[in-house]
Design an enzyme around this catalytic site. Sequence first.
Site, short mmCIF file in Angstrom:
data_model
loop_
_atom_site.label_atom_id
_atom_site.label_comp_id
_atom_site.label_asym_id
_atom_site.label_seq_id
_atom_site.Cartn_x
_atom_site.Cartn_y
_atom_site.Cartn_z
N SER A 245 0.83 -1.20 0.00
CA SER A 245 0.00 0.00 0.00
C SER A 245 0.87 1.26 0.00
O SER A 245 1.65 1.46 -0.92
CB SER A 245 -0.96 -0.06 1.20
OG SER A 245 -1.98 0.90 1.08
N ASP B 253 -9.43 -3.82 -6.08
CA ASP B 253 -8.72 -2.73 -5.42
C ASP B 253 -8.81 -1.47 -6.28
O ASP B 253 -8.63 -1.52 -7.50
CB ASP B 253 -7.25 -3.13 -5.25
CG ASP B 253 -6.48 -2.26 -4.27
OD1 ASP B 253 -6.72 -1.04 -4.24
OD2 ASP B 253 -5.63 -2.80 -3.56
N HIS C 278 -8.26 -4.37 -1.47
CA HIS C 278 -7.07 -3.83 -0.81
C HIS C 278 -6.89 -4.49 0.56
O HIS C 278 -7.83 -4.54 1.35
CB HIS C 278 -7.22 -2.32 -0.67
CG HIS C 278 -5.93 -1.61 -0.39
ND1 HIS C 278 -5.02 -1.33 -1.39
CD2 HIS C 278 -5.41 -1.11 0.76
CE1 HIS C 278 -4.00 -0.68 -0.86
NE2 HIS C 278 -4.20 -0.54 0.44
#
Length: 311
Positions: free
Chosen positions: A158, A255, A285
């Site tokens: 991330s 995502d 995610h």
Amino acid sequence: MDTRHLVAPAYREAAAVIPVFDMDTQSVEQIRAELLHAYEQAYGSPDDVPKQEVFIERGGDAPIRALLYRPEQHAARGAILHIHGGGWIAGSPDMFAALCAEIAKRHGVVVLSVDYRLVPEAAGDAALDDCFEALMWLRAHAARLGFGADRISVMGDSAGGNLSAATALRARDAGISLKSQLLIYPAFDDRTGGPNAPVENPFAGEFVLTPKYTRQLWNARLAKVAPENLPYLAPARAEHLAGLAPAFIAMGSLDILIDEALDYAGRLIRSGVPTELHVYDGVFHGFDLVPGPETEAFKADLARAIEKALA
């Protein structure tokens, strides 16, 4: 938007209860606490993991804290600079203690997980400065830690994937060779989720990282940043990608970051950079915190990518 029917079966229960963050209704402290709780549920308490705390000195400023993991054998096969996620506003290396310890043991590598400065307390480019300092520390201490200074990879998820890609860019521009960049659902493009996004995908971004939260995070990160630093902070803005370290990119199909990953991977390939792109169908995610077949496939793919970099 309702994409629940696209979620992989093993992840549907988690998708129904997983929190959606929102900086309009939650304080930064609340988001940090919820993220810490989620990772403790997935990885257990960091207190149970043996590790060494180190402090990286830098002129005039407070030292950078990092956690160091060493393999059982004295001679390491290489090293990984691990950069945690958390949207640049949250997270810590402690949350990933079990993961980093397992990688060090399984692959025979040194792992250094850096506790970079967060926003809003620090400017958005401070995190990258800290990560690059940690890379320099690893290189400087390579002989003592038992590996070659040219055998370092960067890895993050991330926001940590974003910082890993940015560290790879900065290392290339400084003439420093890396073995690989291992990017787990990374953020590349500061325009995602907004009106200027290159792609608007109606089937991505319902879970965990929504368009609204994505905008909030980028706005918080870029609030105190000089425009000339943008190509490092948002790697999608970098003009030239040739000469970068080989890349491994892992992404879930649901995502919100999927389209920028597809674009960045394509640009890497067209720039002559060896690139693996893995898209796991029906996951969102942070999917790797949830048990399931896609998570197991991802873990196996990541392990192979680490071994490939060490070969």
